[in-house]
Design a protein around this motif. Structure first.
Motif, PDB file in Angstrom:
ATOM      1  N   GLY A  96     -13.809  46.308  -3.075  1.00 34.35           N
ATOM      2  CA  GLY A  96     -13.259  44.965  -2.986  1.00 34.35           C
ATOM      3  C   GLY A  96     -13.973  44.020  -2.054  1.00 34.35           C
ATOM      4  N   LYS A  97     -15.082  44.445  -1.462  1.00 34.41           N
ATOM      5  CA  LYS A  97     -15.764  43.592  -0.479  1.00 34.41           C
ATOM      6  C   LYS A  97     -16.416  42.362  -1.097  1.00 34.41           C
ATOM      7  CE  LYS A  97     -16.499  46.894   3.145  1.00 34.41           C
ATOM      8  NZ  LYS A  97     -17.376  47.545   4.061  1.00 34.41           N
ATOM      9  N   ASP A  98     -16.820  42.474  -2.345  1.00 34.60           N
ATOM     10  CA  ASP A  98     -17.493  41.363  -2.997  1.00 34.60           C
ATOM     11  C   ASP A  98     -16.548  40.520  -3.848  1.00 34.60           C
ATOM     12  OD1 ASP A  98     -17.097  43.475  -4.708  1.00 34.60           O
ATOM     13  OD2 ASP A  98     -18.964  43.196  -5.809  1.00 34.60           O
ATOM     14  N   GLN A  99     -15.244  40.641  -3.616  1.00 43.11           N
ATOM     15  CA  GLN A  99     -14.247  39.923  -4.402  1.00 43.11           C
ATOM     16  C   GLN A  99     -13.318  39.149  -3.474  1.00 43.11           C
ATOM     17  OE1 GLN A  99     -12.243  43.096  -6.384  1.00 43.11           O
ATOM     18  NE2 GLN A  99     -13.861  43.429  -7.865  1.00 43.11           N
ATOM     19  N   SER A 100     -12.687  38.115  -4.027  1.00 44.00           N
ATOM     20  CA  SER A 100     -11.661  37.384  -3.301  1.00 44.00           C
ATOM     21  C   SER A 100     -10.296  37.840  -3.788  1.00 44.00           C
ATOM     22  CB  SER A 100     -11.805  35.880  -3.532  1.00 44.00           C
ATOM     23  OG  SER A 100     -13.035  35.425  -3.013  1.00 44.00           O
ATOM     24  N   LEU A 144       1.665  44.687 -11.283  1.00 43.93           N
ATOM     25  CA  LEU A 144       0.206  44.622 -11.453  1.00 43.93           C
ATOM     26  C   LEU A 144      -0.189  43.352 -12.199  1.00 43.93           C
ATOM     27  CD1 LEU A 144      -0.832  48.269 -12.429  1.00 43.93           C
ATOM     28  CD2 LEU A 144      -1.661  46.963 -10.472  1.00 43.93           C
ATOM     29  N   GLY A 145       0.511  43.081 -13.291  1.00 41.08           N
ATOM     30  CA  GLY A 145       0.197  41.905 -14.093  1.00 41.08           C
ATOM     31  C   GLY A 145       0.380  40.604 -13.334  1.00 41.08           C
ATOM     32  N   ILE A 146       1.477  40.476 -12.625  1.00 37.55           N
ATOM     33  CA  ILE A 146       1.716  39.251 -11.851  1.00 37.55           C
ATOM     34  C   ILE A 146       0.681  39.117 -10.739  1.00 37.55           C
ATOM     35  CG2 ILE A 146       3.344  38.160 -10.233  1.00 37.55           C
ATOM     36  CD1 ILE A 146       5.579  39.075 -12.154  1.00 37.55           C
ATOM     37  N   GLY A 147       0.330  40.225 -10.104  1.00 41.04           N
ATOM     38  CA  GLY A 147      -0.719  40.194  -9.079  1.00 41.04           C
ATOM     39  C   GLY A 147      -2.050  39.737  -9.644  1.00 41.04           C
ATOM     40  N   VAL A 148      -2.399  40.207 -10.829  1.00 45.21           N
ATOM     41  CA  VAL A 148      -3.644  39.791 -11.485  1.00 45.21           C
ATOM     42  C   VAL A 148      -3.591  38.310 -11.825  1.00 45.21           C
ATOM     43  CG1 VAL A 148      -5.012  40.036 -13.610  1.00 45.21           C
ATOM     44  CG2 VAL A 148      -4.265  42.078 -12.364  1.00 45.21           C
ATOM     45  N   ILE A 149      -2.461  37.853 -12.353  1.00 43.88           N
ATOM     46  CA  ILE A 149      -2.311  36.436 -12.718  1.00 43.88           C
ATOM     47  C   ILE A 149      -2.419  35.542 -11.482  1.00 43.88           C
ATOM     48  CG2 ILE A 149      -0.648  34.709 -13.561  1.00 43.88           C
ATOM     49  CD1 ILE A 149       0.302  36.950 -15.552  1.00 43.88           C
ATOM     50  N   ILE A 150      -1.714  35.904 -10.414  1.00 43.05           N
ATOM     51  CA  ILE A 150      -1.774  35.097  -9.185  1.00 43.05           C
ATOM     52  C   ILE A 150      -3.186  35.097  -8.611  1.00 43.05           C
ATOM     53  CG2 ILE A 150      -0.966  34.985  -6.781  1.00 43.05           C
ATOM     54  CD1 ILE A 150       1.800  35.805  -7.873  1.00 43.05           C
ATOM     55  N   ARG A 151      -3.850  36.238  -8.659  1.00 36.68           N
ATOM     56  CA  ARG A 151      -5.234  36.322  -8.177  1.00 36.68           C
ATOM     57  C   ARG A 151      -6.127  35.379  -8.973  1.00 36.68           C
ATOM     58  NH1 ARG A 151      -9.879  39.351  -9.447  1.00 36.68           N
ATOM     59  NH2 ARG A 151     -11.244  39.463  -7.628  1.00 36.68           N
ATOM     60  N   ARG A 152      -5.982  35.384 -10.297  1.00 32.94           N
ATOM     61  CA  ARG A 152      -6.798  34.497 -11.145  1.00 32.94           C
ATOM     62  C   ARG A 152      -6.520  33.026 -10.859  1.00 32.94           C
ATOM     63  NH1 ARG A 152      -6.598  37.818 -16.855  1.00 32.94           N
ATOM     64  NH2 ARG A 152      -8.036  39.447 -16.183  1.00 32.94           N
ATOM     65  N   ILE A 153      -5.255  32.695 -10.653  1.00 33.30           N
ATOM     66  CA  ILE A 153      -4.895  31.309 -10.319  1.00 33.30           C
ATOM     67  C   ILE A 153      -5.542  30.907  -8.998  1.00 33.30           C
ATOM     68  CG2 ILE A 153      -2.980  29.809  -9.616  1.00 33.30           C
ATOM     69  CD1 ILE A 153      -1.246  31.391 -11.698  1.00 33.30           C
ATOM     70  N   LEU A 154      -5.433  31.766  -8.001  1.00 32.51           N
ATOM     71  CA  LEU A 154      -6.034  31.455  -6.696  1.00 32.51           C
ATOM     72  C   LEU A 154      -7.555  31.356  -6.791  1.00 32.51           C
ATOM     73  CD1 LEU A 154      -3.859  33.649  -4.307  1.00 32.51           C
ATOM     74  CD2 LEU A 154      -3.873  31.155  -4.501  1.00 32.51           C
ATOM     75  N   LEU A 155      -8.169  32.210  -7.589  1.00 30.43           N
ATOM     76  CA  LEU A 155      -9.625  32.132  -7.762  1.00 30.43           C
ATOM     77  C   LEU A 155     -10.024  30.805  -8.394  1.00 30.43           C
ATOM     78  CD1 LEU A 155     -10.477  35.767  -8.923  1.00 30.43           C
ATOM     79  CD2 LEU A 155     -11.069  34.700  -6.738  1.00 30.43           C
ATOM     80  N   LYS A 156      -9.237  30.326  -9.367  1.00 35.22           N
ATOM     81  CA  LYS A 156      -9.536  29.023 -10.001  1.00 35.22           C
ATOM     82  C   LYS A 156      -9.332  27.896  -9.011  1.00 35.22           C
ATOM     83  CE  LYS A 156      -8.839  30.160 -14.787  1.00 35.22           C
ATOM     84  NZ  LYS A 156      -8.384  29.720 -16.083  1.00 35.22           N
ATOM     85  N   ILE A 157      -8.259  27.954  -8.233  1.00 37.24           N
ATOM     86  CA  ILE A 157      -8.002  26.901  -7.239  1.00 37.24           C
ATOM     87  C   ILE A 157      -9.121  26.846  -6.212  1.00 37.24           C
ATOM     88  CG2 ILE A 157      -6.511  26.266  -5.295  1.00 37.24           C
ATOM     89  CD1 ILE A 157      -4.133  27.318  -7.007  1.00 37.24           C
ATOM     90  N   TYR A 158      -9.504  27.983  -5.695  1.00 37.49           N
ATOM     91  CA  TYR A 158     -10.534  28.011  -4.652  1.00 37.49           C
ATOM     92  C   TYR A 158     -11.915  27.745  -5.204  1.00 37.49           C
ATOM     93  CZ  TYR A 158      -7.332  29.369  -1.013  1.00 37.49           C
ATOM     94  OH  TYR A 158      -6.307  29.376  -0.101  1.00 37.49           O
ATOM     95  N   SER A 159     -12.182  28.080  -6.473  1.00 40.12           N
ATOM     96  CA  SER A 159     -13.505  27.766  -7.042  1.00 40.12           C
ATOM     97  C   SER A 159     -13.647  26.268  -7.287  1.00 40.12           C
ATOM     98  CB  SER A 159     -13.739  28.556  -8.336  1.00 40.12           C
ATOM     99  OG  SER A 159     -12.896  28.090  -9.367  1.00 40.12           O
ATOM    100  N   LYS A 160     -12.540  25.571  -7.595  1.00 47.87           N
ATOM    101  CA  LYS A 160     -12.571  24.122  -7.778  1.00 47.87           C
ATOM    102  C   LYS A 160     -12.797  23.410  -6.462  1.00 47.87           C
ATOM    103  CE  LYS A 160      -9.759  23.962 -11.928  1.00 47.87           C
ATOM    104  NZ  LYS A 160      -8.487  23.570 -12.534  1.00 47.87           N
ATOM    105  N   GLU A 161     -12.263  23.975  -5.371  1.00 55.53           N
ATOM    106  CA  GLU A 161     -12.432  23.365  -4.056  1.00 55.53           C
ATOM    107  C   GLU A 161     -13.879  23.417  -3.577  1.00 55.53           C
ATOM    108  OE1 GLU A 161      -9.754  25.040  -1.228  1.00 55.53           O
ATOM    109  OE2 GLU A 161      -7.994  24.219  -2.191  1.00 55.53           O
ATOM    110  N   THR A 162     -14.625  24.422  -4.011  1.00 53.95           N
ATOM    111  CA  THR A 162     -15.994  24.574  -3.555  1.00 53.95           C
ATOM    112  C   THR A 162     -16.973  23.740  -4.366  1.00 53.95           C
ATOM    113  OG1 THR A 162     -16.306  26.526  -4.943  1.00 53.95           O
ATOM    114  CG2 THR A 162     -15.612  26.899  -2.662  1.00 53.95           C
ATOM    115  N   ILE A 163     -16.526  23.158  -5.488  1.00 54.00           N
ATOM    116  CA  ILE A 163     -17.425  22.349  -6.344  1.00 54.00           C
ATOM    117  C   ILE A 163     -17.643  20.983  -5.754  1.00 54.00           C
ATOM    118  CG2 ILE A 163     -17.676  21.301  -8.615  1.00 54.00           C
ATOM    119  CD1 ILE A 163     -16.225  23.692  -9.767  1.00 54.00           C
TER     120      ILE A 163
END
Length: 163
Positions: A96-100, A144-163
């Motif tokens: 998990g070191k290379d993941q958010s 597990l599913g909700i954790g994956v969904i929340i993780r994906r949402i957070l990844l999209k939010i944080y990837s938009k902030e870095t653009i």
């Protein structure tokens, strides 16, 4: 280390031993104090919550007896201990070191398995009382599913902030 013994193989080994018993992954990672503490806590919670007896009764479909034997005040600690132990051992092995936010699926698994345990004395599924083993297991993929969904949402939010 042996020749050909890869880091991926070590992560998988640690993950599988952690699933088998909380603390074993830490012992493999040479985190001896943490590993012994987690194994000790697992044994304490297991004994005080009557976990092994509850498992045997549940697997023999004696659900009412399993519910009667369950010490919910102790057993409610188990899901968090279990999933933390898995995550911690995997992380210490380099996972998990290379993941958010890689911890979110296991974190939400702990939440939902605990919730399933709390509702297990009275919750029925298609008219069947599931009890303190089967209902938490049914709640696991939801967590597990909700954790994956929340993780994906957070990844999209944080990837938009870095653009």
């Amino acid at each position: 280390m042996e020749i050909g013994y890869s880091k991926k193989s070590n992560k998988l080994e640690v993950l599988l031993w952690s699933i088998a018993l909380p603390g074993f992954g830490q012992l493999i990672n040479e985190k001896y104090i943490k590993g012994i503490l987690l194994v000790s806590l697992e044994i304490l919670i297991n004994v005080m919550g009557n976990f092994n007896k509850v498992i045997v009764l549940s697997f023999n479909f004696k659900i009412e007896e399993a519910i009667a034997e369950t010490n919910y005040m102790w057993l409610m600690f188990y899901p968090c201990l279990y999933f933390f132990s898995i995550w911690d051992a995997y992380k210490d092995a380099g996972g998990g070191k290379d993941q958010s936010f890689p911890y979110l699926p296991l974190l939400f698994s702990a939440y939902f398995v605990t919730t399933g345990l709390m509702f297990s004395p009275r919750f029925t599924f298609f008219g069947y009382l599931m009890g303190p083993i089967w209902l938490p297991i049914l709640f696991l993929p939801i967590g597990l599913g909700i954790g994956v969904i929340i993780r994906r949402i957070l990844l999209k939010i944080y990837s938009k902030e870095t653009i």
